[in-house]
Design a protein around this motif. Sequence first.
Motif, mmCIF file in Angstrom:
data_model
loop_
_atom_site.group_PDB
_atom_site.id
_atom_site.type_symbol
_atom_site.label_atom_id
_atom_site.label_comp_id
_atom_site.label_asym_id
_atom_site.label_seq_id
_atom_site.Cartn_x
_atom_site.Cartn_y
_atom_site.Cartn_z
ATOM 1 N N ASN A 25 15.217 -12.251 1.343
ATOM 2 C CA ASN A 25 14.981 -11.721 0.073
ATOM 3 C C ASN A 25 13.916 -12.630 -0.773
ATOM 4 O O ASN A 25 13.899 -13.668 -0.642
ATOM 5 C CB ASN A 25 16.433 -12.056 -1.048
ATOM 6 C CG ASN A 25 17.515 -11.248 -0.381
ATOM 7 O OD1 ASN A 25 17.396 -10.002 -0.459
ATOM 8 N ND2 ASN A 25 18.608 -11.676 -0.144
ATOM 9 N N PHE A 26 13.164 -11.867 -1.471
ATOM 10 C CA PHE A 26 11.923 -12.464 -2.047
ATOM 11 C C PHE A 26 11.961 -11.853 -3.636
ATOM 12 O O PHE A 26 12.042 -10.614 -3.536
ATOM 13 C CB PHE A 26 10.719 -11.975 -1.564
ATOM 14 C CG PHE A 26 10.711 -12.412 0.142
ATOM 15 C CD1 PHE A 26 10.103 -13.630 0.671
ATOM 16 C CD2 PHE A 26 11.324 -11.528 1.202
ATOM 17 C CE1 PHE A 26 10.404 -13.928 2.085
ATOM 18 C CE2 PHE A 26 11.417 -11.903 2.383
ATOM 19 C CZ PHE A 26 10.828 -12.991 2.801
ATOM 20 N N PHE A 27 11.296 -12.994 -4.298
ATOM 21 C CA PHE A 27 10.861 -12.495 -5.742
ATOM 22 C C PHE A 27 9.442 -11.827 -5.642
ATOM 23 O O PHE A 27 8.807 -12.595 -5.174
ATOM 24 C CB PHE A 27 11.088 -13.529 -6.896
ATOM 25 C CG PHE A 27 12.599 -14.080 -7.177
ATOM 26 C CD1 PHE A 27 13.269 -12.647 -7.576
ATOM 27 C CD2 PHE A 27 12.783 -14.925 -7.219
ATOM 28 C CE1 PHE A 27 14.718 -13.009 -8.057
ATOM 29 C CE2 PHE A 27 14.236 -15.547 -7.625
ATOM 30 C CZ PHE A 27 15.045 -14.285 -8.107
ATOM 31 N N LEU A 28 8.973 -10.815 -6.356
ATOM 32 C CA LEU A 28 7.956 -10.124 -6.250
ATOM 33 C C LEU A 28 7.526 -9.886 -7.732
ATOM 34 O O LEU A 28 8.075 -8.922 -8.355
ATOM 35 C CB LEU A 28 7.896 -8.964 -5.218
ATOM 36 C CG LEU A 28 6.737 -7.992 -5.300
ATOM 37 C CD1 LEU A 28 5.466 -8.792 -5.048
ATOM 38 C CD2 LEU A 28 6.885 -6.906 -4.655
ATOM 39 N N THR A 29 6.329 -10.254 -8.041
ATOM 40 C CA THR A 29 5.759 -9.929 -9.405
ATOM 41 C C THR A 29 4.450 -9.347 -9.082
ATOM 42 O O THR A 29 3.641 -9.806 -8.265
ATOM 43 C CB THR A 29 5.718 -11.152 -10.312
ATOM 44 O OG1 THR A 29 6.869 -11.826 -10.579
ATOM 45 C CG2 THR A 29 4.989 -10.889 -11.554
ATOM 46 N N THR A 30 4.261 -8.183 -9.688
ATOM 47 C CA THR A 30 2.875 -7.410 -9.567
ATOM 48 C C THR A 30 2.653 -7.149 -11.071
ATOM 49 O O THR A 30 3.189 -7.443 -12.183
ATOM 50 C CB THR A 30 3.335 -6.107 -8.697
ATOM 51 O OG1 THR A 30 3.957 -5.184 -9.797
ATOM 52 C CG2 THR A 30 4.112 -6.365 -7.486
ATOM 53 N N THR A 31 1.362 -6.592 -11.088
ATOM 54 C CA THR A 31 0.774 -6.207 -12.429
ATOM 55 C C THR A 31 1.642 -4.894 -12.996
ATOM 56 O O THR A 31 1.476 -4.895 -14.127
ATOM 57 C CB THR A 31 -0.660 -5.686 -12.242
ATOM 58 O OG1 THR A 31 -0.606 -4.637 -11.151
ATOM 59 C CG2 THR A 31 -1.542 -6.930 -11.868
ATOM 60 N N THR A 53 0.779 -1.118 -0.031
ATOM 61 C CA THR A 53 0.067 0.074 -0.113
ATOM 62 C C THR A 53 0.965 1.385 -0.015
ATOM 63 O O THR A 53 0.338 2.308 -0.336
ATOM 64 C CB THR A 53 -1.065 0.037 1.485
ATOM 65 O OG1 THR A 53 -0.134 0.204 2.462
ATOM 66 C CG2 THR A 53 -1.767 -1.098 1.041
ATOM 67 N N HIS A 54 2.238 1.214 0.241
ATOM 68 C CA HIS A 54 2.990 2.203 0.335
ATOM 69 C C HIS A 54 3.502 2.342 -1.026
ATOM 70 O O HIS A 54 4.417 3.538 -1.189
ATOM 71 C CB HIS A 54 4.264 1.930 1.262
ATOM 72 C CG HIS A 54 3.698 1.830 2.866
ATOM 73 N ND1 HIS A 54 3.270 3.020 3.591
ATOM 74 C CD2 HIS A 54 3.625 0.784 3.623
ATOM 75 C CE1 HIS A 54 2.885 2.280 4.734
ATOM 76 N NE2 HIS A 54 3.289 1.248 4.787
ATOM 77 N N TYR A 55 3.249 1.590 -2.018
ATOM 78 C CA TYR A 55 3.915 1.956 -3.433
ATOM 79 C C TYR A 55 2.975 1.808 -4.308
ATOM 80 O O TYR A 55 1.721 1.421 -4.112
ATOM 81 C CB TYR A 55 4.872 0.685 -3.642
ATOM 82 C CG TYR A 55 6.033 0.572 -2.697
ATOM 83 C CD1 TYR A 55 7.034 0.792 -3.311
ATOM 84 C CD2 TYR A 55 5.927 -0.134 -1.689
ATOM 85 C CE1 TYR A 55 8.484 0.836 -2.654
ATOM 86 C CE2 TYR A 55 7.165 -0.295 -0.854
ATOM 87 C CZ TYR A 55 8.283 0.386 -1.194
ATOM 88 O OH TYR A 55 9.389 -0.046 -0.570
ATOM 89 N N SER A 56 3.191 2.471 -5.470
ATOM 90 C CA SER A 56 2.374 2.168 -6.695
ATOM 91 C C SER A 56 2.853 1.267 -7.718
ATOM 92 O O SER A 56 3.258 1.539 -9.219
ATOM 93 C CB SER A 56 2.065 3.734 -7.496
ATOM 94 O OG SER A 56 1.770 4.634 -6.616
ATOM 95 N N LEU A 57 2.801 -0.056 -7.183
ATOM 96 C CA LEU A 57 3.133 -0.849 -7.947
ATOM 97 C C LEU A 57 2.000 -2.077 -8.644
ATOM 98 O O LEU A 57 2.494 -3.140 -9.091
ATOM 99 C CB LEU A 57 4.529 -2.036 -7.234
ATOM 100 C CG LEU A 57 5.390 -1.351 -6.884
ATOM 101 C CD1 LEU A 57 6.551 -2.203 -6.051
ATOM 102 C CD2 LEU A 57 6.307 -0.690 -8.134
ATOM 103 N N GLY A 58 0.721 -1.831 -8.409
ATOM 104 C CA GLY A 58 0.011 -2.622 -8.757
ATOM 105 C C GLY A 58 -0.305 -3.641 -7.769
ATOM 106 O O GLY A 58 0.056 -3.663 -6.740
ATOM 107 N N ASP A 59 -1.141 -4.765 -8.190
ATOM 108 C CA ASP A 59 -1.516 -6.010 -7.294
ATOM 109 C C ASP A 59 -0.511 -6.933 -7.461
ATOM 110 O O ASP A 59 0.231 -7.280 -8.542
ATOM 111 C CB ASP A 59 -2.826 -6.300 -7.741
ATOM 112 C CG ASP A 59 -3.936 -5.418 -7.617
ATOM 113 O OD1 ASP A 59 -3.724 -4.679 -6.519
ATOM 114 O OD2 ASP A 59 -4.833 -5.195 -8.520
ATOM 115 N N PRO A 60 -0.275 -7.728 -6.163
ATOM 116 C CA PRO A 60 0.814 -8.962 -6.434
ATOM 117 C C PRO A 60 0.186 -9.991 -7.117
ATOM 118 O O PRO A 60 -0.967 -10.284 -7.198
ATOM 119 C CB PRO A 60 1.090 -9.141 -5.004
ATOM 120 C CG PRO A 60 -0.250 -8.659 -4.251
ATOM 121 C CD PRO A 60 -0.680 -7.584 -5.037
ATOM 122 N N ILE A 61 1.086 -10.657 -7.959
ATOM 123 C CA ILE A 61 0.818 -11.790 -8.774
ATOM 124 C C ILE A 61 1.581 -12.867 -8.197
ATOM 125 O O ILE A 61 0.858 -14.173 -8.022
ATOM 126 C CB ILE A 61 1.245 -11.632 -10.316
ATOM 127 C CG1 ILE A 61 0.326 -10.398 -10.855
ATOM 128 C CG2 ILE A 61 0.993 -12.934 -10.854
ATOM 129 C CD1 ILE A 61 0.769 -10.150 -12.351
#
Length: 336
Positions: free
Chosen positions: A38-44, A17-25
């Motif tokens: 460390n984590f891989f994060l894919t968003t829209t 919610t602190h970022y403008s990165l869309g929704d997590p996938i």
Amino acid sequence: MAVFTPVTASDLGHWLTHYSLGDPIDFRGIASGIENSNFFLTTTQGEFVLTIFEKLQPQELPFYLDLMRHLAARGVPVPDPVPRDDGALHGLLHGKPAAIVTRLAGQAQLAPQPAHCAQVGAMLARAHLAGRDFGDTQPNLRSLDWWQTTAPALHPHLDTVQSDLLATELAHQTTFFASDDYRQLPGGPCHCDLFRDNVLFVAGDSGNAGNAGNAGADRLGGFFDFYFAGCDKWLFDLAVTVNDWCVDLDSGALDLPRAQALLRAYQAVRPLTDIEARHWQDMLRAGALRFWVSRLYDFYRPRSAELLQPHDPGRFERTLRARIDAPPPSVSALPL
């Protein structure tokens, strides 16, 4: 995999919610590293890496994150920190500092050939030159002072031969670091940990396989994991890199075709000074000592983690002995 701080779907949703990165996938832990979670994060909006810093404090992060932004802005392929909506490059997650950076494409090349090493050498030199106008400064926190402070805790775990090697090499490096020649070595921001698993290569057009600097279709995708970075001598950064990319891992001996490829490519961008060439062996030994000490420390004084795989300290003991016993060819004699 080392995941010291687990992150749930609820945690992630609140954090984003602190970022403008869309929704997590997609979201998953990364199977490497022993310092951070460390984590891989894919968003829209794309692909990123979320890092929770297990040791670093919030006030320590600006140097690392700002350095990555500086290099990325100058065309060096490194992860670019993503600002939060309030403009900050990091925040707190489970009470620990955390940040999101762009994810580089590619895979680590754990069996490099000379052409891979050439690309690494050229890009390392570019990164050194690009960092000359970086405004912040911070020493390499895993340099001589840390070796001297850490060594007493290691001696009880070593046999007599190992303990003598540690004491003798530490004395050698203390003298070298205090010398006029050392003070004259050029330097600036350095990665300080540019191992094979901190560089990515991507498959390109196989028609480019014959181009200089390519190994088949491989091309360098970028450097990452700058969280051991600091201002140091460029020769130290180069030595650390050669000690990983250009060695036989079982014996620690230099692989000359790979070392020559990396050094030629580096010097084509930034030629070494005469003083640097003269102290190449000293700095290779310094690079080996640094990682022998840190791996001994991690092995004998480990922290708990979900899946922690400490690195073998024997590898850099072998490397250090090989550098002492077999001086490398003079870098000043390498053809460019």
